[in-house]
Design a protein around this motif. Structure first.
Motif, PDB file in Angstrom:
ATOM      1  N   ALA A 159     -67.575  -3.034  10.653  1.00  0.00           N
ATOM      2  CA  ALA A 159     -66.192  -2.988  10.176  1.00  0.00           C
ATOM      3  C   ALA A 159     -65.425  -1.895  10.911  1.00  0.00           C
ATOM      4  CB  ALA A 159     -66.170  -2.712   8.675  1.00  0.00           C
ATOM      5  N   GLU A 160     -64.099  -2.001  10.866  1.00  0.00           N
ATOM      6  CA  GLU A 160     -63.247  -0.914  11.354  1.00  0.00           C
ATOM      7  C   GLU A 160     -62.872  -0.057  10.154  1.00  0.00           C
ATOM      8  OE1 GLU A 160     -59.883  -1.597  14.107  1.00  0.00           O
ATOM      9  OE2 GLU A 160     -60.567  -3.686  14.050  1.00  0.00           O
ATOM     10  N   VAL A 161     -62.961   1.236  10.317  1.00  0.00           N
ATOM     11  CA  VAL A 161     -62.726   2.114   9.170  1.00  0.00           C
ATOM     12  C   VAL A 161     -61.652   3.146   9.484  1.00  0.00           C
ATOM     13  CG1 VAL A 161     -63.778   3.680   7.490  1.00  0.00           C
ATOM     14  CG2 VAL A 161     -65.164   1.864   8.518  1.00  0.00           C
ATOM     15  N   LYS A 162     -60.762   3.309   8.525  1.00  0.00           N
ATOM     16  CA  LYS A 162     -59.719   4.312   8.608  1.00  0.00           C
ATOM     17  C   LYS A 162     -59.823   5.172   7.359  1.00  0.00           C
ATOM     18  CE  LYS A 162     -55.557   2.750  10.297  1.00  0.00           C
ATOM     19  NZ  LYS A 162     -55.471   3.437  11.575  1.00  0.00           N
ATOM     20  N   VAL A 163     -59.533   6.454   7.484  1.00  0.00           N
ATOM     21  CA  VAL A 163     -59.466   7.280   6.275  1.00  0.00           C
ATOM     22  C   VAL A 163     -58.034   7.755   6.091  1.00  0.00           C
ATOM     23  CG1 VAL A 163     -61.875   8.035   6.353  1.00  0.00           C
ATOM     24  CG2 VAL A 163     -60.134   9.402   7.499  1.00  0.00           C
ATOM     25  N   CYS A 164     -57.659   7.926   4.833  1.00  0.00           N
ATOM     26  CA  CYS A 164     -56.287   8.303   4.511  1.00  0.00           C
ATOM     27  C   CYS A 164     -56.312   9.278   3.344  1.00  0.00           C
ATOM     28  CB  CYS A 164     -55.493   7.042   4.142  1.00  0.00           C
ATOM     29  SG  CYS A 164     -53.793   7.372   3.672  1.00  0.00           S
ATOM     30  N   GLY A 165     -55.575  10.359   3.470  1.00  0.00           N
ATOM     31  CA  GLY A 165     -55.546  11.319   2.372  1.00  0.00           C
ATOM     32  C   GLY A 165     -54.706  12.509   2.775  1.00  0.00           C
ATOM     33  N   PRO A 166     -54.552  13.468   1.864  1.00  0.00           N
ATOM     34  CA  PRO A 166     -53.826  14.685   2.212  1.00  0.00           C
ATOM     35  C   PRO A 166     -54.522  15.371   3.396  1.00  0.00           C
ATOM     36  CG  PRO A 166     -54.307  14.623  -0.137  1.00  0.00           C
ATOM     37  CD  PRO A 166     -55.055  13.490   0.483  1.00  0.00           C
ATOM     38  N   ILE A 181     -63.722  14.508  11.406  1.00  0.00           N
ATOM     39  CA  ILE A 181     -64.062  13.198  10.825  1.00  0.00           C
ATOM     40  C   ILE A 181     -64.086  12.104  11.887  1.00  0.00           C
ATOM     41  CG2 ILE A 181     -61.681  12.574  10.163  1.00  0.00           C
ATOM     42  CD1 ILE A 181     -64.710  11.966   7.929  1.00  0.00           C
ATOM     43  N   GLU A 182     -63.246  12.241  12.918  1.00  0.00           N
ATOM     44  CA  GLU A 182     -63.190  11.179  13.921  1.00  0.00           C
ATOM     45  C   GLU A 182     -64.494  11.052  14.714  1.00  0.00           C
ATOM     46  OE1 GLU A 182     -59.546  12.176  15.898  1.00  0.00           O
ATOM     47  OE2 GLU A 182     -58.373  10.853  14.607  1.00  0.00           O
ATOM     48  N   SER A 183     -65.321  12.109  14.672  1.00  0.00           N
ATOM     49  CA  SER A 183     -66.619  12.018  15.354  1.00  0.00           C
ATOM     50  C   SER A 183     -67.509  10.962  14.694  1.00  0.00           C
ATOM     51  CB  SER A 183     -67.318  13.378  15.354  1.00  0.00           C
ATOM     52  OG  SER A 183     -67.635  13.771  14.035  1.00  0.00           O
ATOM     53  N   LEU A 184     -67.139  10.508  13.496  1.00  0.00           N
ATOM     54  CA  LEU A 184     -67.914   9.446  12.841  1.00  0.00           C
ATOM     55  C   LEU A 184     -67.424   8.058  13.256  1.00  0.00           C
ATOM     56  CD1 LEU A 184     -68.175  10.894   9.210  1.00  0.00           C
ATOM     57  CD2 LEU A 184     -69.843  11.066  11.043  1.00  0.00           C
ATOM     58  N   GLY A 185     -66.453   8.024  14.150  1.00  0.00           N
ATOM     59  CA  GLY A 185     -65.977   6.729  14.636  1.00  0.00           C
ATOM     60  C   GLY A 185     -64.902   6.107  13.765  1.00  0.00           C
ATOM     61  N   VAL A 186     -64.213   6.924  12.994  1.00  0.00           N
ATOM     62  CA  VAL A 186     -63.126   6.408  12.164  1.00  0.00           C
ATOM     63  C   VAL A 186     -61.793   6.936  12.696  1.00  0.00           C
ATOM     64  CG1 VAL A 186     -64.621   6.380  10.155  1.00  0.00           C
ATOM     65  CG2 VAL A 186     -63.122   8.333  10.510  1.00  0.00           C
ATOM     66  N   THR A 187     -60.712   6.314  12.264  1.00  0.00           N
ATOM     67  CA  THR A 187     -59.390   6.834  12.604  1.00  0.00           C
ATOM     68  C   THR A 187     -58.775   7.447  11.351  1.00  0.00           C
ATOM     69  OG1 THR A 187     -58.498   4.638  12.215  1.00  0.00           O
ATOM     70  CG2 THR A 187     -58.939   5.234  14.500  1.00  0.00           C
ATOM     71  N   VAL A 188     -57.748   8.252  11.558  1.00  0.00           N
ATOM     72  CA  VAL A 188     -57.119   8.960  10.442  1.00  0.00           C
ATOM     73  C   VAL A 188     -55.658   8.547  10.346  1.00  0.00           C
ATOM     74  CG1 VAL A 188     -56.538  11.234   9.507  1.00  0.00           C
ATOM     75  CG2 VAL A 188     -58.658  10.935  10.800  1.00  0.00           C
ATOM     76  N   GLU A 189     -55.214   8.284   9.128  1.00  0.00           N
ATOM     77  CA  GLU A 189     -53.801   7.972   8.893  1.00  0.00           C
ATOM     78  C   GLU A 189     -53.394   8.694   7.609  1.00  0.00           C
ATOM     79  OE1 GLU A 189     -51.213   5.952  10.424  1.00  0.00           O
ATOM     80  OE2 GLU A 189     -50.288   7.224   8.893  1.00  0.00           O
ATOM     81  N   HIS A 190     -52.327   9.463   7.686  1.00  0.00           N
ATOM     82  CA  HIS A 190     -51.921  10.198   6.486  1.00  0.00           C
ATOM     83  C   HIS A 190     -50.898   9.435   5.653  1.00  0.00           C
ATOM     84  CE1 HIS A 190     -54.343  13.557   7.627  1.00  0.00           C
ATOM     85  NE2 HIS A 190     -53.791  13.567   8.832  1.00  0.00           N
ATOM     86  N   ASP A 191     -50.262   8.431   6.256  1.00  0.00           N
ATOM     87  CA  ASP A 191     -49.242   7.656   5.551  1.00  0.00           C
ATOM     88  C   ASP A 191     -49.911   6.462   4.861  1.00  0.00           C
ATOM     89  OD1 ASP A 191     -47.261   5.766   4.901  1.00  0.00           O
ATOM     90  OD2 ASP A 191     -45.913   6.573   6.441  1.00  0.00           O
ATOM     91  N   LEU A 192     -49.917   6.487   3.540  1.00  0.00           N
ATOM     92  CA  LEU A 192     -50.635   5.456   2.782  1.00  0.00           C
ATOM     93  C   LEU A 192     -50.077   4.047   3.065  1.00  0.00           C
ATOM     94  CD1 LEU A 192     -52.789   4.760   0.662  1.00  0.00           C
ATOM     95  CD2 LEU A 192     -51.051   5.071  -1.097  1.00  0.00           C
ATOM     96  N   ARG A 193     -48.757   3.940   3.147  1.00  0.00           N
ATOM     97  CA  ARG A 193     -48.174   2.619   3.365  1.00  0.00           C
ATOM     98  C   ARG A 193     -48.653   2.013   4.694  1.00  0.00           C
ATOM     99  NH1 ARG A 193     -43.989  -0.474   1.623  1.00  0.00           N
ATOM    100  NH2 ARG A 193     -43.342   1.068   0.102  1.00  0.00           N
ATOM    101  N   LYS A 194     -48.640   2.835   5.738  1.00  0.00           N
ATOM    102  CA  LYS A 194     -49.099   2.347   7.044  1.00  0.00           C
ATOM    103  C   LYS A 194     -50.583   1.960   6.990  1.00  0.00           C
ATOM    104  CE  LYS A 194     -46.029   5.000  10.082  1.00  0.00           C
ATOM    105  NZ  LYS A 194     -45.999   6.248  10.867  1.00  0.00           N
ATOM    106  N   ALA A 195     -51.350   2.782   6.314  1.00  0.00           N
ATOM    107  CA  ALA A 195     -52.794   2.508   6.218  1.00  0.00           C
ATOM    108  C   ALA A 195     -53.037   1.195   5.484  1.00  0.00           C
ATOM    109  CB  ALA A 195     -53.491   3.664   5.512  1.00  0.00           C
ATOM    110  N   LEU A 196     -52.280   0.980   4.423  1.00  0.00           N
ATOM    111  CA  LEU A 196     -52.466  -0.241   3.624  1.00  0.00           C
ATOM    112  C   LEU A 196     -51.997  -1.476   4.382  1.00  0.00           C
ATOM    113  CD1 LEU A 196     -51.344   1.027   0.097  1.00  0.00           C
ATOM    114  CD2 LEU A 196     -53.679   0.664   0.909  1.00  0.00           C
ATOM    115  N   ALA A 197     -50.900  -1.312   5.151  1.00  0.00           N
ATOM    116  CA  ALA A 197     -50.378  -2.442   5.923  1.00  0.00           C
ATOM    117  C   ALA A 197     -51.386  -2.871   6.991  1.00  0.00           C
ATOM    118  CB  ALA A 197     -49.056  -2.051   6.574  1.00  0.00           C
TER     119      ALA A 197
END
Lengths: 309, 419
Positions: free
Chosen positions: A184-191, A199-215
């Motif tokens: 799967a592709e994984v993104k994390v989102c939070g404050p 965290i990106e060393s685990l192969g995930v991307t980071v998004e702080h904007d919840l709406r963008k992450a959900l979209a």
């Protein structure tokens, strides 16, 4: 019977894709079993399992105990809200005392990362990690992935966003490792203050904007804010957290496509998700709970089988 | 004592015999004669073919747990481990209970070590009771034998106190040793913040905690025109900061422990508590910078950071384990193995000899006739395994038992003794 590549379930680290496939296929069978009028099978008759919880837990403990009872195992529960060390007994002594009473398997939750691995080095029976600090919670990750597979057919290629306190969450870490292993592709989102710097060393991307992450996502896994794990304040108030990272029905309805909403529980209604989201048709929160029993039955069954082999 | 070291190679850039194979005759505590095929009636002759001799090694950072935790180590067992590790002198950190906070404790340490082959250089507390509030009686401790002052593991958080301590130490011609860590940034985290801590779900102690304190103490040393020595530097940026300070001509020196040169934070993937150290093990990039710093001279010395812990504080859950690893007997091997590709043997040995002597203000020594016989005899090519039965420490907290090591200490000659 096919075998797992491990003797203990200490984390998703160490599992192979084949292990997970085997656990899922076994869980499929057990899910059928627990939906029959007679929910019990004799697979683990005469096997004694100790559930040792050094940290409070309601649903994980209940889920494990139900899984054990459905498999006809004998179950003993040991809870110490505070750690064994503060009582003066070491962890190894505590567990060896329990094992001296002829226990065949141990399920342990502990507040310290690495506690399950530590125990595995010093005792000889299979250990299932039911959560070690902010390290791993493998059965939760397995049941989450199992639930995604059940709802969307396959985990591979799906986009999953994990929202909340990533830094203090074992659910987040095990989920990331499990979902990545399954493709799967994984993104994390939070404050920003609750996302580990590396965290990106685990192969995930980071998004702080919840709406963008959900979209972006197919599945949103909304973590519980674990105030009890935060020794200092990482965000000003729950109110502000909810403003930025709470999932509301109107936000959910405004998305371009329908997404699946998950939560490992217990829910803080009105904090990370609003009540109407928790109860919405996209929510598979209660399926997760049901699947938790099936997954834990599968893990117990497979590890116990290995023991006899 | 009469001893002849036969066919030994001298490693001492200050000596006329540097890199030459000679015989050395030692009587009592003096080098009496250096030449070829020496023979003295009644002298014990040691065949030293293939072996090297240097001026005796000094370790700038050891913990002996005495007074307070004698079950982990005491002065005698610690000094015996030092002798086996090739050290003729050790600087003892004040991390004891009670801390080395006054003349009495310093005298206790000195008395306990009398007549031993290894010299002990107590480091007194910088603040009273190591509480980080008021200055300790540094002058009185200095008269009793304290060689420098530090609050050891209780890094001084109060910049005002550190500033006064540097100034006061300057006034009594002494030295402040800083083990730099900003506790508000470090936050009791148990390992380096990085990829490994993320993978292990462990809270991270970023190297920033060290770098901030290194910066602060450099500023203070500059302002007070005082000396400061940093012990157990771990971070690449700390090396940069120290390099820049030295370039400016500030009186700043630094050491690094062999653990931080040899091991990186991935060693913690198995939650092995032997690798739980303070400061924490850093990354491969940091190690590279530390080695470069040693080579360039930004880092002056190498220490063992010998820190004994008993099994009750190591064979526990990672979070409850105490920090530290014993290291006196393996320090040289680790340093040699990790540095030999980049540095000459002579330069590596200087980090154990010339540099620590200068930092502690000890008289310079040389391998020459009528000089003090304070020597270390070693074989850099020999391979060996550190067996538990060879361990002179009372504690067993090392990851190196039964590991193949290169570079073996043969013996030390110091204080009229061959040990």
């Amino acid at each position: 019977m096919q075998n797992l590549s491990v003797r203990h379930l200490l984390g998703i680290k160490g599992l192979t894709q084949h292990d997970i496939k085997l656990i899922f296929e076994t869980a499929d069978n057990f899910k059928t079993v627990i939906n029959r009028p007679i929910k019990k099978v004799p697979s683990l008759r005469d096997t004694t399992i100790a559930n040792i919880f050094f940290e409070n837990s309601t649903r994980t403990k209940l889920s494990f105990e139900l899984a054990q009872k459905r498999l006809s195992a004998d179950v003993v529960n040991f809870s110490a809200a505070s750690s064994s060390v503060s009582k003066g007994e070491t962890l190894i002594d505590t567990v060896n005392n329990i094992l001296a009473m002829k226990v065949d398997m141990v399920v342990m939750r502990h507040p310290n990362p690495g506690a399950a691995l530590f125990l595995a080095k010093h005792i000889h029976v299979p250990i299932i990690n039911a959560g070690d600090g902010a390290h791993e919670h493998p059965t939760q990750a397995l049941l989450d992935a199992f639930s995604i597979r059940e709802k969307l057919g396959d985990v591979k290629g799906k986009k999953v966003v994990i929202v909340g306190d990533i830094m203090h969450s074992r659910v987040a870490l095990s989920n990331i490792l499990c979902l990545k292993l399954l493709g799967a592709e994984v993104k994390v989102c939070g404050p920003t203050t609750l996302i580990p710097k590396y965290i990106e060393s685990l192969g995930v991307t980071v998004e702080h904007d919840l709406r963008k992450a959900l979209a972006w996502c197919d599945v949103a896994n909304m973590l519980r804010i674990q105030l009890e794990r935060q020794d200092i304040k990482y965000f000003p108030s729950l109110r502000e957290y909810t403003m930025m990272h709470g999932l509301t029905k109107s936000l959910l309805d405004s998305l371009p496509k329908e997404i699946v909403v998950m939560h490992p529980g217990p829910i803080n209604r009105g904090v990370e998700i609003s009540s109407d989201v928790a109860d919405a048709k996209q929510s598979i929160i209660l399926d997760q709970v049901e699947n938790g029993v099936a997954i834990r039955m599968a893990v117990l069954y497979l590890l116990a089988g290995q023991q006899g082999a | 004592m009469k001893v002849i070291l036969q066919s030994v190679t001298v490693i001492d850039p200050t000596s006329a015999h540097h890199l030459k194979v000679v015989d050395i005759f030692i009587q009592d505590n003096l080098i009496k004669e250096i030449g070829k095929k020496l023979s003295v009636a009644g002298a014990k002759t040691l065949d030293c073919k293939g072996q090297y001799v240097s001026i005796g090694w000094i370790d700038l950072h050891v913990n002996f747990c005495d007074p307070g935790f004698e079950t982990k180590e005491d002065i005698l067992s610690g000094l015996n481990a030092a002798a086996k590790g090739g050290f003729v002198g050790v600087a003892l950190m004040p991390n004891t209970q009670p801390a080395l906070k006054s003349k009495s404790e310093i005298e206790y340490i000195k008395n306990k070590s009398i007549n031993h082959a290894v010299n002990i250089y107590p480091i007194g507390c910088l603040s009273a009771n190591r509480e980080g509030k008021d200055l300790a009686e540094m002058y009185d401790m200095k008269l009793a034998g304290a060689k420098a002052f530090s609050d050891g593991n209780a890094a001084v958080q109060d910049a005002g106190l550190m500033s006064r301590a540097m100034l006061y130490a300057k006034g009594i011609d002494s030295l402040i040793i800083s083990k730099p860590e900003d506790k508000n940034i470090a936050q009791n985290a148990q390992m380096n913040e990085g990829q490994t801590s993320t993978l292990l779900g462990m809270k991270g102690n970023p190297s920033l905690a060290e770098e901030l304190m290194v910066s602060r103490d450099i500023f203070l040393a500059e302002y007070q025109d005082a000396k400061v020595h940093f012990t157990c530097i771990t971070a690449a940026k700390s090396v940069e900061l120290i390099k820049a300070a030295k370039k400016k001509g500030l009186k700043v020196t630094a050491d690094v422990s062999v653990n931080h040169l040899y091991f990186d934070d991935t060693m913690l993937e198995s939650f092995d508590t032997n690798f739980k150290l303070s400061p924490p093990l850093r990354t491969k990039e940091d190690i590279k910078a530390l080695k470069q710093g040693l080579k360039e001279g930004s880092i002056d010395a190498i220490c063992s950071q010998h820190t004994p812990e008993d099994i009750e504080h190591k064979q526990v859950e990672f979070e409850y384990a105490k920090e530290g690893m014993i290291g006196l007997q393996t320090a040289f091997s680790l340093a040699l193995m990790t540095l030999e590709k980049q540095m000459d043997l002579s330069d590596i040995i200087a980090k154990f000899t010339i540099a620590p002597r200068a930092i502690l203000g000890l008289p310079a020594q040389s391998i020459a006739v009528n000089q003090m016989a304070s020597l270390t005899l070693f074989d850099p090519a020999a391979t060996w395994k550190f067996q538990p039965s060879d361990n002179a420490s009372k504690s067993k907290n090392t990851a190196l038992f039964n590991q193949a090591l290169k570079g073996k200490v043969i013996s030390i000659i110091n204080n009229h003794q061959l040990k």
